[in-house]
Structures are given as structure tokens and as C-alpha cells.
Scaffold this active site. Structure first.
Site, PDB file in Angstrom:
ATOM      1  N   ASN A   9       0.729  -1.048   0.162  1.00 11.07           N
ATOM      2  CA  ASN A   9       0.138   0.239  -0.149  1.00 11.07           C
ATOM      3  C   ASN A   9       0.812   1.584   0.245  1.00 11.07           C
ATOM      4  OD1 ASN A   9      -1.702   1.930   0.569  1.00 11.07           O
ATOM      5  ND2 ASN A   9      -2.289   1.672   2.966  1.00 11.07           N
ATOM      6  N   TRP A  10       1.278   1.804  -1.425  1.00  9.27           N
ATOM      7  CA  TRP A  10       1.456   3.157  -1.004  1.00  9.27           C
ATOM      8  C   TRP A  10       0.930   4.258  -0.353  1.00  9.27           C
ATOM      9  CZ3 TRP A  10       5.053   3.368  -6.771  1.00  9.27           C
ATOM     10  CH2 TRP A  10       5.881   2.303  -6.482  1.00  9.27           C
ATOM     11  N   LYS A  11      -0.089   4.680  -0.324  1.00 13.60           N
ATOM     12  CA  LYS A  11      -0.401   5.762  -0.179  1.00 13.60           C
ATOM     13  C   LYS A  11      -0.632   6.325  -0.558  1.00 13.60           C
ATOM     14  CE  LYS A  11       0.330   2.812   4.926  1.00 13.60           C
ATOM     15  NZ  LYS A  11       0.086   3.477   6.693  1.00 13.60           N
ATOM     16  N   GLU A  94      -6.900   4.729   8.429  1.00 18.02           N
ATOM     17  CA  GLU A  94      -6.280   5.396   7.538  1.00 18.02           C
ATOM     18  C   GLU A  94      -8.102   6.438   7.157  1.00 18.02           C
ATOM     19  OE1 GLU A  94      -2.557   5.256   5.244  1.00 18.02           O
ATOM     20  OE2 GLU A  94      -2.065   4.985   7.516  1.00 18.02           O
ATOM     21  N   GLU A 162      -5.512  -4.837  10.818  1.00 27.58           N
ATOM     22  CA  GLU A 162      -4.396  -3.532  10.935  1.00 27.58           C
ATOM     23  C   GLU A 162      -4.411  -3.520  12.138  1.00 27.58           C
ATOM     24  OE1 GLU A 162      -2.343  -2.947   6.520  1.00 27.58           O
ATOM     25  OE2 GLU A 162      -3.846  -1.187   7.333  1.00 27.58           O
ATOM     26  N   GLY A 168       2.722   1.935  10.477  1.00 25.68           N
ATOM     27  CA  GLY A 168       3.553   3.369  10.834  1.00 25.68           C
ATOM     28  C   GLY A 168       4.522   3.697  11.674  1.00 25.68           C
ATOM     29  N   SER A 207       3.979  -2.350  10.054  1.00 31.82           N
ATOM     30  CA  SER A 207       5.408  -2.275  10.569  1.00 31.82           C
ATOM     31  C   SER A 207       5.260  -3.352  10.004  1.00 31.82           C
ATOM     32  CB  SER A 207       5.244  -2.002  11.993  1.00 31.82           C
ATOM     33  OG  SER A 207       4.652  -0.323  12.572  1.00 31.82           O
ATOM     34  N   GLY A 228       3.201  -1.024   4.416  1.00 29.25           N
ATOM     35  CA  GLY A 228       3.005   0.358   3.629  1.00 29.25           C
ATOM     36  C   GLY A 228       4.885   0.746   3.739  1.00 29.25           C
ATOM     37  N   GLY A 229       4.894   1.397   3.982  1.00 26.53           N
ATOM     38  CA  GLY A 229       6.160   2.257   4.310  1.00 26.53           C
ATOM     39  C   GLY A 229       7.069   1.130   3.006  1.00 26.53           C
TER      40      GLY A 229
HETATM   41  P1  13P Z   1       3.496   0.346   7.727  1.00 26.57           P
HETATM   42  O1  13P Z   1       3.933  -1.252   7.143  1.00 26.57           O
HETATM   43  O2  13P Z   1       3.749   1.772   7.228  1.00 26.57           O
HETATM   44  O3  13P Z   1       2.932   0.285   8.790  1.00 26.57           O
HETATM   45  O4  13P Z   1       1.806   1.176   7.480  1.00 26.57           O
HETATM   46  C1  13P Z   1       0.751  -0.590   7.466  1.00 26.57           C
HETATM   47  C2  13P Z   1      -0.332   0.075   6.490  1.00 26.57           C
HETATM   48  O5  13P Z   1      -1.595   0.759   7.039  1.00 26.57           O
HETATM   49  C3  13P Z   1      -0.619  -0.593   5.280  1.00 26.57           C
HETATM   50  O6  13P Z   1      -1.846  -0.577   4.708  1.00 26.57           O
END
Ligand code: 13P
Length: 247
Positions: A9-11, A94, A162, A168, A207, A228-229
Site C-alpha cells: 500500500n503506497w498510500k 486512515e 491492521e 507506521g 510495521s 506500507g512503508g
Molecule cells: P506500515 O507498513 O508503514 O506500518 O503501514 C501499514 C499499512 O497501513 C498498510 O496498509
């Protein structure tokens, strides 16, 4: 649909230059055993679909419940499919927090996604306060019951657990806590869908990094990750795919 799913998920991250990360990932991972899904911002969807050329799946990060109309700034499931998406993330925390999305709205979006031929990746997860007050299992069960439409089918559905406090932050639940929630979600899905629910991927997000992925993927009822990250960097996401392939 393969049950093992590594989803990135690149957000709100990524411009055209970042497509090079995916080209690099394709070079090091020409044929992963797991399904690899990249969910870039909508502006990159079409170009991402061109880059992956069907070898990886591509998904949106949200959709509107209507196919079209006067909804400035929104994107429909039909449009995501038209741009090359096969999946769409729905109900990410989010979106629930920043846009006040409710379970009922998420269920309507999921119906639109299914009608457009997309697989919805429906997210659930507790806040830190909810976990601290012992409400985690109730919260995720309620989100699941409200967000998964009654006429969804087990072969076109992904659930992502999640925990909000793990996103994050570099913090993750204990392996026991992840196992407990995934088992609870699986049991709820079995109630709704019967034995076919054993094929629904339940993926963990929050994470996930190269150094904790193997442990998490070793847990029962964990079928992959929503990353995510660490999905923004080819080497990190590649290591996570390797851990899933090896699990
Ligand atoms: P992180 O991997 O950056 O914690 O984000 C998780 C996330 O929200 C994926 O949708």
C-alpha cells in the site's frame, strides 16, 4: 486467487520516477509463488499496470460506492478496473479516521468493487485504547460484520488485520496477539461463508519489515501482509515476498 498475498500500500507516496522500484522488483522477482499486489496512488495506477504487465496485480486504495456521477475528487470501482486494477483496499484505518468512513459505507464500496470485477481488501483493526481495554476481538468482529457485504463470496475477498497503533510506528503486536485475532477473524468468516472461508486470505498489516516478516508469516491463519512503508523500496518489499514464498 492464490491464498498467499504480499500487498504493498503506497498510500499518498509515489510519482512516475518511483515506478523504477517496481521494475527493479520485477527483475529480482520474476516469478514469485505468492500473489504480489501493488496499490499505488490513483495517479500511477495505469502506468503501474503497464509496468507490471500482468505479472503482479495492481489495486486502488479506495473507491466510491457509485459507478459515476457528481462526486468531485472521487474515483469509482469501474474507473479503477478500467485503469488496470484487479483489487481495491477498502476501510483502511486512515480512511476510517481521516474521512469518517463507517462500516456501512465500506460495505457499499465493497459491493461496487465486486460489481466492477475487483477483489476488495477489507481492513479491520483496533486502536491502542481499544486493545488496552480488552475490546480488540469485539471491535474487529464488529468491523468485519459491518464491512463485508452479505452477498460477498469467499473466492473474491481479502481481509487485512491492521492494528491502528502498529501502522507506521515500528511497533507490532506479539505473535500470540496476531494469531488470536486472525483465528477469531477466520472463525467469523467460517460462520458467514462456511468451509470455503478457509480459502479467504487474511493478511496482517502494521510495521511489517524484512526482519519480522518470516516470524509473522509462520503463524497459522496469516496468509500474507499489507505493507506500507517497506513496500516503497524494492529491496525491502522483495525480502518480504521472499519470506512469504518460503513460509
Ligand atoms: P506500515 O507498513 O508503514 O506500518 O503501514 C501499514 C499499512 O497501513 C498498510 O496498509
Amino acid at each position: 486467487m492464490a491464498r498467499k498475498l504480499a500487498a504493498g500500500n503506497w498510500k499518498m507516496n509515489g510519482v512516475a520516477a518511483d515506478l523504477a522500484q517496481i521494475s527493479a522488483l520485477m527483475a529480482t522477482h520474476p516469478a514469485p509463488r505468492s500473489t504480489v499486489l501493488i496499490c499505488p496512488p490513483a495517479t500511477l495506477l495505469q502506468r503501474m499496470a503497464d509496468v507490471v504487465a500482468g505479472r503482479f496485480a495492481v489495486g486502488g486504495q479506495d473507491c466510491h460506492a457509485m459507478d459515476k456521477g457528481a462526486h468531485t475528487g472521487d474515483i469509482s470501482a469501474v474507473m479503477l478496473a478500467d485503469a488496470g486494477a484487479g483489487y481495491v483496499i477498502l476501510g483502511h484505518s486512515e480512511r476510517r479516521a481521516d474521512h469518517g468512513e463507517t462500516d456501512a459505507q465500506i460495505a457499499r464500496k465493497a459491493l461496487a468493487a465486486l460489481a466492477a470485477g475487483l477483489v476488495p481488501v477489507i481492513c479491520v483493526g483496533e486502536t491502542e485504547a481499544q486493545r488496552d481495554s480488552g475490546k480488540t476481538l469485539d471491535v474487529v468482529a464488529q468491523q468485519l460484520a459491518g464491512s463485508v457485504p452479505a452477498d460477498a463470496t469467499a473466492d473474491r475477498l481479502v481481509i487485512a488485520y491492521e492494528p491502528v497503533w502498529a501502522i507506521g510506528t515500528g511497533r507490532t503486536p506479539t505473535l500470540q496477539q496476531i494469531t488470536e485475532v486472525h483465528a477469531h477473524l477466520r472463525a467469523r468468516l467460517m460462520k458467514q461463508f462456511g468451509p470455503q472461508a478457509s480459502d479467504i486470505p487474511i493478511i496482517y498489516g502494521g510495521s511489517v519489515k524484512p526482519d519480522n516478516a518470516a516470524q509473522i508469516f509462520g503463524l497459522s491463519d496469516v496468509d500474507g501482509a499489507l505493507v506500507g512503508g517497506a513496500s516503497l523500496k524494492a529491496s525491502d518489499f522483495g525480502a518480504i515476498i521472499d519470506a512469504l514464498d518460503a513460509s
